[in-house]
Structure formats: C-alpha cells, structure tokens
Design a protein around this motif. Structure first.
Motif, PDB file in Angstrom:
ATOM      1  N   VAL A   1      99.115 -25.748 -45.279  1.00 53.77           N
ATOM      2  CA  VAL A   1     100.271 -26.639 -45.165  1.00 53.77           C
ATOM      3  C   VAL A   1     100.599 -26.844 -43.683  1.00 53.77           C
ATOM      4  CG1 VAL A   1     102.704 -26.968 -45.768  1.00 53.77           C
ATOM      5  CG2 VAL A   1     101.163 -25.791 -47.364  1.00 53.77           C
TER       6      VAL A   1
ATOM      7  N   VAL B   1      97.565 -30.034 -46.574  1.00 55.44           N
ATOM      8  CA  VAL B   1      98.774 -30.747 -46.976  1.00 55.44           C
ATOM      9  C   VAL B   1      99.599 -31.062 -45.735  1.00 55.44           C
ATOM     10  CG1 VAL B   1     100.862 -30.693 -48.384  1.00 55.44           C
ATOM     11  CG2 VAL B   1      98.781 -29.526 -49.184  1.00 55.44           C
TER      12      VAL B   1
ATOM     13  N   VAL C   1      96.057 -34.194 -48.243  1.00 58.56           N
ATOM     14  CA  VAL C   1      97.167 -34.780 -48.987  1.00 58.56           C
ATOM     15  C   VAL C   1      98.326 -35.013 -48.036  1.00 58.56           C
ATOM     16  CG1 VAL C   1      98.787 -34.459 -50.887  1.00 58.56           C
ATOM     17  CG2 VAL C   1      96.458 -33.558 -51.077  1.00 58.56           C
TER      18      VAL C   1
ATOM     19  N   LEU D   1     104.492 -28.403 -53.691  1.00 59.94           N
ATOM     20  CA  LEU D   1     103.536 -27.399 -53.248  1.00 59.94           C
ATOM     21  C   LEU D   1     103.143 -26.481 -54.405  1.00 59.94           C
ATOM     22  CD1 LEU D   1     104.933 -26.427 -49.724  1.00 59.94           C
ATOM     23  CD2 LEU D   1     102.961 -27.878 -50.262  1.00 59.94           C
TER      24      LEU D   1
ATOM     25  N   LEU E   1     100.404 -28.092 -56.117  1.00 55.00           N
ATOM     26  CA  LEU E   1      99.160 -28.081 -55.344  1.00 55.00           C
ATOM     27  C   LEU E   1      98.538 -26.689 -55.276  1.00 55.00           C
ATOM     28  CD1 LEU E   1     100.313 -30.439 -52.449  1.00 55.00           C
ATOM     29  CD2 LEU E   1      98.585 -30.955 -54.173  1.00 55.00           C
TER      30      LEU E   1
END
Length: 257
Positions: free
Chosen positions: A50, A78, A120, A140, A143
């Motif tokens: 992330v 992400v 993403v 999240l 994901l």
C-alpha cells in the motif's frame, strides 16, 4: 509548545550521515522477507503493498519489491491517492497535471524495478485520506483476501495521508488475519537516531542485493515531479531534494513488524 507534525516535516531534518553514524541502525535484526512468507501449496506467495502516494512504495520498500518479484512472489500495488496535491501552492501549469504525471512516473519506476505487478489506484483525494479512512479500510480488506502479507506506510510517520493509510491497512489486516509490516518515509527526516518516538523494538532491516539496490536507485530517478522543482516559483520546490533521497539509497530497508 509541542511542534505540529507539519512543522516537523517542513523543518530541517536529520542528515543521512547522522543515521549512518548511529550503530543502532546496522544493529537492527536482519530478516529475509521470503522466509517470512507462508508456503501455500498450489500458488506463489502474495503480497499487497500500500502507498499513500505514487513513490512511497519505491522509497520505503522498492528494493524489497524488486527482490520479491524476482523470486516469483506475486505483488499487488495499491496507490491510495494519485498524489495530485504534492505542490498545493504552485502556480506552474504542471501542477494541474500532477495526477497523470505521477501515475506515469510510477509505471516507469515499476518497470525499472523489474516488477511486473498488478496495480490498483483507489483515487482517494490527496491530502484527505483520513476523511476516507473507514472506506479505505473496507477496500483494503477486500484486496487482502487470499493475501499472505500487507506492507503499508508507517502509521506514525507524521504525514497525515501516510498515517491514515497505515491505520487503514492495519485495521484491514486485523479483519483478514493478515500480518502488516510498515515502512517509514518521513520518519527518517523528523526523527533522530535512537528516537524514543519510533518503535525500535519491532524494527527489522531487510538487506538488499546489489541488483535490487541498483534497480531501486534507477526507479527513484523516475519521480522527477518530486525530486526536481516544478518551476521557479516559491511553491515549486522539490519535495525530495538530494538530502531526503539519501535516506533511501541505503543497501537495506527498514520495516516495523
């Protein structure tokens, strides 16, 4: 009076030579991230990384991403925001195109990492991640389904977007039962060696091979909208001048487990 987080980030930071002179940095326990991933029969390990803004993941974890992908790990990136508000006071025409520019820079950087990853983009407004934290946690958590590890910004990095993204990732990891590692970015700027505000008791050092380190350095060169001035105005200064980039040219990366 206690300094506000923004003041600490804007103030003159700790030089990399000070970090390098601190024995505690090299003394952090070294880990092999591959050895930390569970063996799942029938599929390769899966890691979600992330980033609050395009470039955070390369700064804090780029060398390890290169190593993981080279070892066959499936990495999903992400991007919480598009980083469009990095220069809020700039009058440069470039400032209005920062979302597209930074997305393009990230694609170029990932290619230099050798990282063929699924990416993403969530499109949360830059600078306002905390306002969308509950929604981000839900996204999240979705994901992280069938994921073995999540890596996210440090939830005490003193940048509000980094902190909100880190908190959301930790909450999502709790929902899914997935371990979450955190990588610092701005903490290298505002903290000092041995700083009691940092959780050294759960810190670990990930050594980088010469190849992974070289790939990371090549990837960092792609983020010119952050490492070079947008123009000549007072709001156009580089966000990541050489003194800041020096923290990310090490032959290792640090995470909080």
């Amino acid at each position: 009076m206690k300094a506000a987080p923004a003041d600490l980030i804007q103030a003159a930071g700790t030089r990399e030579r000070e970090w390098q002179a601190w024995p505690g940095l090299r003394a952090l326990p070294a880990i092999d991230p591959l050895a930390c991933l569970p063996a799942v029969r029938g599929r390769p390990p899966r890691v979600v990384v992330v980033a609050a803004h395009p470039d955070d993941e390369v700064l804090g974890f780029g060398g390890t991403i290169a190593s993981l992908v080279a070892a066959g790990v499936r990495v999903r990136l992400v991007s919480v925001t598009d980083g469009e508000a990095s220069h809020p006071h700039s009058r440069s025409p470039t400032a209005g195109s920062l979302a597209a520019i930074r997305t393009r820079e990230l694609r170029q950087a990932l290619r230099r990492l050798g990282a063929d990853v699924q990416s993403v983009a969530l499109g949360v407004p830059d600078g306002r991640v905390a306002r969308h934290e509950q929604q981000l946690t839900t996204q999240l958590a979705g994901l992280l389904r069938d994921c073995d590890l999540c890596v996210a910004p440090f939830s005490d990095d003193l940048h509000p977007d980094h902190e909100a993204a880190g908190r959301a990732a930790r909450a999502a990891g709790t929902v899914r039962g997935v371990a979450v590692w955190e990588y610092p970015v701005w903490a290298w700027h505002w903290a000092v060696p041995g700083d009691g505000r940092l959780p050294w008791h759960r810190a670990a050092r990930i050594p980088l091979s010469p190849i992974a380190r070289a790939r990371k350095q090549a990837a960092l060169e792609c983020f010119r909208s952050q490492t070079e001035p947008l123009g000549t105005g007072p709001g156009d200064a580089a966000i990541l001048p050489p003194s800041e980039l020096a923290h990310f040219r090490r032959d290792f990366e640090v995470i909080w487990q």
